[in-house]
Design a protein around this motif. Structure first.
Motif, PDB file in Angstrom:
ATOM      1  N   UNK A  37       4.495  -2.041 -14.537  1.00  0.00           N
ATOM      2  CA  UNK A  37       3.915  -0.743 -14.178  1.00  0.00           C
ATOM      3  C   UNK A  37       2.435  -0.930 -13.881  1.00  0.00           C
ATOM      4  N   UNK A  38       2.048  -0.601 -12.644  1.00  0.00           N
ATOM      5  CA  UNK A  38       0.637  -0.694 -12.264  1.00  0.00           C
ATOM      6  C   UNK A  38       0.064   0.714 -12.217  1.00  0.00           C
ATOM      7  N   UNK A  39      -0.737   1.046 -13.238  1.00  0.00           N
ATOM      8  CA  UNK A  39      -1.218   2.402 -13.427  1.00  0.00           C
ATOM      9  C   UNK A  39      -1.958   3.009 -12.249  1.00  0.00           C
ATOM     10  N   UNK A  40      -2.911   2.290 -11.601  1.00  0.00           N
ATOM     11  CA  UNK A  40      -3.705   2.907 -10.525  1.00  0.00           C
ATOM     12  C   UNK A  40      -2.887   3.384  -9.333  1.00  0.00           C
ATOM     13  N   UNK A  41      -1.715   2.756  -9.081  1.00  0.00           N
ATOM     14  CA  UNK A  41      -0.874   3.210  -7.964  1.00  0.00           C
ATOM     15  C   UNK A  41       0.436   3.836  -8.451  1.00  0.00           C
ATOM     16  N   UNK A  42       0.606   3.912  -9.785  1.00  0.00           N
ATOM     17  CA  UNK A  42       1.763   4.570 -10.401  1.00  0.00           C
ATOM     18  C   UNK A  42       3.089   3.950  -9.963  1.00  0.00           C
ATOM     19  N   UNK A  43       3.060   2.650  -9.696  1.00  0.00           N
ATOM     20  CA  UNK A  43       4.236   1.950  -9.184  1.00  0.00           C
ATOM     21  C   UNK A  43       4.982   1.215 -10.291  1.00  0.00           C
ATOM     22  N   UNK A  44       6.315   1.392 -10.307  1.00  0.00           N
ATOM     23  CA  UNK A  44       7.191   0.617 -11.164  1.00  0.00           C
ATOM     24  C   UNK A  44       7.960  -0.385 -10.296  1.00  0.00           C
TER      25      UNK A  44
ATOM     26  N   UNK B  72       7.350   7.481 -13.315  1.00  0.00           N
ATOM     27  CA  UNK B  72       8.693   6.966 -13.057  1.00  0.00           C
ATOM     28  C   UNK B  72       9.499   7.981 -12.257  1.00  0.00           C
ATOM     29  N   UNK B  73       9.371   9.256 -12.610  1.00  0.00           N
ATOM     30  CA  UNK B  73      10.068  10.309 -11.868  1.00  0.00           C
ATOM     31  C   UNK B  73       9.582  10.374 -10.421  1.00  0.00           C
ATOM     32  N   UNK B  74       8.279  10.190 -10.204  1.00  0.00           N
ATOM     33  CA  UNK B  74       7.733  10.209  -8.850  1.00  0.00           C
ATOM     34  C   UNK B  74       8.217   9.011  -8.038  1.00  0.00           C
ATOM     35  N   UNK B  75       8.418   7.869  -8.702  1.00  0.00           N
ATOM     36  CA  UNK B  75       9.012   6.723  -8.019  1.00  0.00           C
ATOM     37  C   UNK B  75      10.408   7.041  -7.516  1.00  0.00           C
ATOM     38  N   UNK B  76      11.185   7.762  -8.323  1.00  0.00           N
ATOM     39  CA  UNK B  76      12.532   8.168  -7.912  1.00  0.00           C
ATOM     40  C   UNK B  76      12.451   9.114  -6.717  1.00  0.00           C
ATOM     41  N   UNK B  77      11.512  10.065  -6.761  1.00  0.00           N
ATOM     42  CA  UNK B  77      11.343  11.007  -5.647  1.00  0.00           C
ATOM     43  C   UNK B  77      11.021  10.265  -4.360  1.00  0.00           C
ATOM     44  N   UNK B  78      10.096   9.309  -4.446  1.00  0.00           N
ATOM     45  CA  UNK B  78       9.720   8.560  -3.239  1.00  0.00           C
ATOM     46  C   UNK B  78      10.923   7.818  -2.667  1.00  0.00           C
ATOM     47  N   UNK B  79      11.677   7.149  -3.528  1.00  0.00           N
ATOM     48  CA  UNK B  79      12.832   6.379  -3.073  1.00  0.00           C
ATOM     49  C   UNK B  79      13.877   7.288  -2.434  1.00  0.00           C
ATOM     50  N   UNK B  80      14.169   8.414  -3.082  1.00  0.00           N
ATOM     51  CA  UNK B  80      15.175   9.331  -2.540  1.00  0.00           C
ATOM     52  C   UNK B  80      14.702   9.975  -1.244  1.00  0.00           C
ATOM     53  N   UNK B  81      13.415  10.304  -1.160  1.00  0.00           N
ATOM     54  CA  UNK B  81      12.864  10.909   0.058  1.00  0.00           C
ATOM     55  C   UNK B  81      13.002   9.968   1.241  1.00  0.00           C
ATOM     56  N   UNK B  82      12.779   8.681   1.002  1.00  0.00           N
ATOM     57  CA  UNK B  82      12.931   7.696   2.074  1.00  0.00           C
ATOM     58  C   UNK B  82      14.378   7.645   2.549  1.00  0.00           C
ATOM     59  N   UNK B  83      15.331   7.624   1.604  1.00  0.00           N
ATOM     60  CA  UNK B  83      16.743   7.600   1.981  1.00  0.00           C
ATOM     61  C   UNK B  83      17.139   8.853   2.747  1.00  0.00           C
ATOM     62  N   UNK B  84      16.669  10.001   2.283  1.00  0.00           N
ATOM     63  CA  UNK B  84      17.024  11.259   2.939  1.00  0.00           C
ATOM     64  C   UNK B  84      16.454  11.361   4.348  1.00  0.00           C
TER      65      UNK B  84
ATOM     66  N   UNK C 156      26.933  11.530  -3.126  1.00  0.00           N
ATOM     67  CA  UNK C 156      27.223  12.034  -4.464  1.00  0.00           C
ATOM     68  C   UNK C 156      26.359  11.392  -5.542  1.00  0.00           C
ATOM     69  N   UNK C 157      25.545  10.419  -5.184  1.00  0.00           N
ATOM     70  CA  UNK C 157      24.760   9.675  -6.157  1.00  0.00           C
ATOM     71  C   UNK C 157      23.297   9.644  -5.726  1.00  0.00           C
ATOM     72  N   UNK C 158      22.399   9.846  -6.695  1.00  0.00           N
ATOM     73  CA  UNK C 158      20.971   9.678  -6.448  1.00  0.00           C
ATOM     74  C   UNK C 158      20.531   8.420  -7.193  1.00  0.00           C
ATOM     75  N   UNK C 159      20.228   7.338  -6.479  1.00  0.00           N
ATOM     76  CA  UNK C 159      19.830   6.098  -7.154  1.00  0.00           C
ATOM     77  C   UNK C 159      18.438   6.209  -7.772  1.00  0.00           C
ATOM     78  N   UNK C 160      18.211   5.434  -8.805  1.00  0.00           N
ATOM     79  CA  UNK C 160      16.881   5.345  -9.419  1.00  0.00           C
ATOM     80  C   UNK C 160      15.917   4.644  -8.473  1.00  0.00           C
ATOM     81  N   UNK C 161      16.431   3.649  -7.746  1.00  0.00           N
ATOM     82  CA  UNK C 161      15.596   2.919  -6.796  1.00  0.00           C
ATOM     83  C   UNK C 161      15.201   1.539  -7.270  1.00  0.00           C
ATOM     84  N   UNK C 162      15.643   1.144  -8.471  1.00  0.00           N
ATOM     85  CA  UNK C 162      15.431  -0.206  -8.996  1.00  0.00           C
ATOM     86  C   UNK C 162      16.810  -0.820  -9.186  1.00  0.00           C
ATOM     87  N   UNK C 163      17.081  -1.895  -8.461  1.00  0.00           N
ATOM     88  CA  UNK C 163      18.441  -2.407  -8.328  1.00  0.00           C
ATOM     89  C   UNK C 163      19.127  -2.692  -9.656  1.00  0.00           C
ATOM     90  N   UNK C 164      18.447  -3.370 -10.573  1.00  0.00           N
ATOM     91  CA  UNK C 164      19.087  -3.731 -11.842  1.00  0.00           C
ATOM     92  C   UNK C 164      19.473  -2.497 -12.655  1.00  0.00           C
TER      93      UNK C 164
END
Length: 456
Positions: A441-448, A220-232, A183-191
């Motif tokens: 935020x590291x721009x070249x890899x779009x990682x938060x 940031x949205x793509x980071x959420x997609x990556x995290x959720x895709x891994x969980x799924x 029922x919940x989609x996490x952001x992927x950053x614990x805090x």
């Protein structure tokens, strides 16, 4: 080459390690060329680890490697003392056959080392137990550990074991409260997830993400997609509809999104991967492409879309799929249902209908949006609030939560560095508290990633 025949796996590896060290000791050009392709930790036998480490230290000191130098080295270093070191060194020299199939020896030793690492990870997964609330966190940790084994070794390992096989024991730790996770989609950053109600974005809710241009809201949205895709990828959908994430990309092309996702997964800038001639980078690139291609993601490209078309696409997808998350990038590019609408009327209509869509289809919707001109001035040190949203009144009314990304010490485009510090702020949350988290935020890899504060 040694034939395995009736030798046990351990005895076979010991023999291969001896052969490899004999070649390194007696063939100086081969040692100079291939010694960097293996690490001391790749050796199974402790004395073999120490001998290879001593060889590397001698090489680093600029000395020529031979038996005499090695014997002197061990005699002078108490921390290298093994009772069998002298006999082992003489044995290595005596056993040198001149059969320098070093590539095969390296291959076997490295594969054995990788298998031990994976076996250890599997054992850790099997023997560990966590409460239900820790499951998603541990799943992500073990996925990361497995990928580190891959990235830290210069070869492909698909023939050894798959991540799904390694993680299968952890799957068994799920309990009957599984539906709460779904029922919940996490952001992927614990805090951040700790501050959100139930640990993420809830079904039926609208979540607004706003930021000045270039601050990284799409990333940031793509980071959420990556995290959720891994969980799924670890969920069992045998008796249910397959999961899917839907992205309305109204500003970026599919090619641009693919490049960003590949860079994010590989944790290396896309151009460096794409243009590299190194075998490791090629493997890394192909692995990242394969991972991205397996994501349960559908992308709607194009700028000209209104909220009715959003509903239509969602309706089609939900008939055959379990729609986990919808992301719209972004609100202010969407068209209104009538060309005669004012900007305020258009925004009001869109946010109201998006709220209704989220409720009707019981899905979380992440809505990216722009800020007004006063909040986008370069060098502005004022704190951005939800009052800076374009059409802020209706957005604030219809959103369950409002998130804002703001760069600390914002720089001009000419001096902007690749690594930046971003503040993630929860400006509104109906069922939770406000707060902020400091991100890197590291721009070249779009990682938060979250910045860990030092504790004295």
């Amino acid at each position: 080459m040694i034939e395995k025949n009736s030798l046990t796996d351990v005895d076979f590896i010991k023999k291969i390690e001896q052969e490899l060290l004999s070649v390194f000791l007696c063939n100086k050009p081969i040692f100079a060329e291939f010694s960097s392709e293996i690490k001391p930790s790749d050796f199974l036998v402790p004395i073999h680890k120490q001998i290879f480490l001593a060889m590397l230290k001698i090489k680093d000191d600029g000395k020529m490697l031979d038996l005499t130098i090695l014997l002197e080295f061990f005699a002078q270093h108490e921390d290298f003392q093994f009772s069998e070191w002298e006999n082992t060194l003489h044995l290595l020299e005596a056993n040198y056959s001149g059969n320098d199939v070093v590539a095969d020896y390296l291959d076997i030793v490295k594969c054995a080392s990788i298998k031990r690492q994976i076996d250890f990870l599997c054992e850790k997964i099997t023997n560990s137990q966590w409460p239900f609330t820790e499951f998603d966190k541990k799943l992500t940790e073990f996925y990361t550990l497995f990928n580190e084994i891959i990235w830290n070794n210069n070869r492909g390992f698909n023939d050894l074991i798959s991540p799904s096989d390694a993680i299968i024991q952890l799957e068994k730790l799920k309990n009957k409260n599984y539906d709460k996770i779904c029922n919940v989609v996490p952001i992927g950053i614990k805090s951040i997830d700790d501050m959100l109600h139930d640990g993420g974005m809830n079904k039926g809710g609208v979540y607004v993400l706003a930021a000045p241009p270039g601050t990284g809201k799409t990333a940031f949205a793509l980071n959420i997609i990556e995290h959720e895709a891994v969980l799924l990828s670890f969920e069992d959908y045998t008796n249910r509809k397959p999961p899917i994430i839907l992205l309305f990309s109204l500003e970026m092309t599919v090619v641009e999104l693919a490049q960003r996702m590949i860079a994010m997964i590989a944790d290396k800038p896309f151009n460096e991967l794409n243009n590299s001639t190194l075998e490791l980078d090629k493997q890394r690139f192909n692995t990242a492409k394969n991972i991205f291609s397996s994501f349960p993601l559908k992308i709607f490209p194009g700028q000209d879309i209104n909220v009715m078309e959003v509903r239509k696409n969602i309706n089609i997808l939900t008939k055959a799929n379990d729609l986990k998350l919808v992301i719209i990038d972004h609100l202010h590019i969407m068209s209104g249902t009538s060309p005669k609408q004012s900007e305020y009327e258009k925004i009001s209509e869109i946010t109201n209908m998006i709220r209704q869509i989220a409720k009707d289809y019981n899905i979380p919707i992440l809505l990216l949006c722009q800020l007004d001109k006063s909040a986008t001035k370069t060098g502005s040190s004022e704190q951005i609030t939800m009052a800076n949203l374009r059409g802020s009144g209706t957005i604030a009314q219809d959103a369950n939560s409002i998130f804002i990304l703001q760069e600390k010490n914002k720089q001009n485009d000419d001096t902007k560095s690749d690594a930046r510090f971003i503040t993630f702020k929860i400006e509104k949350q109906r069922a939770g508290k406000k707060g902020s988290v400091q991100l890197h935020f590291f721009g070249p890899t779009f990682k938060f990633t979250e910045i860990q504060e030092r504790k004295n």
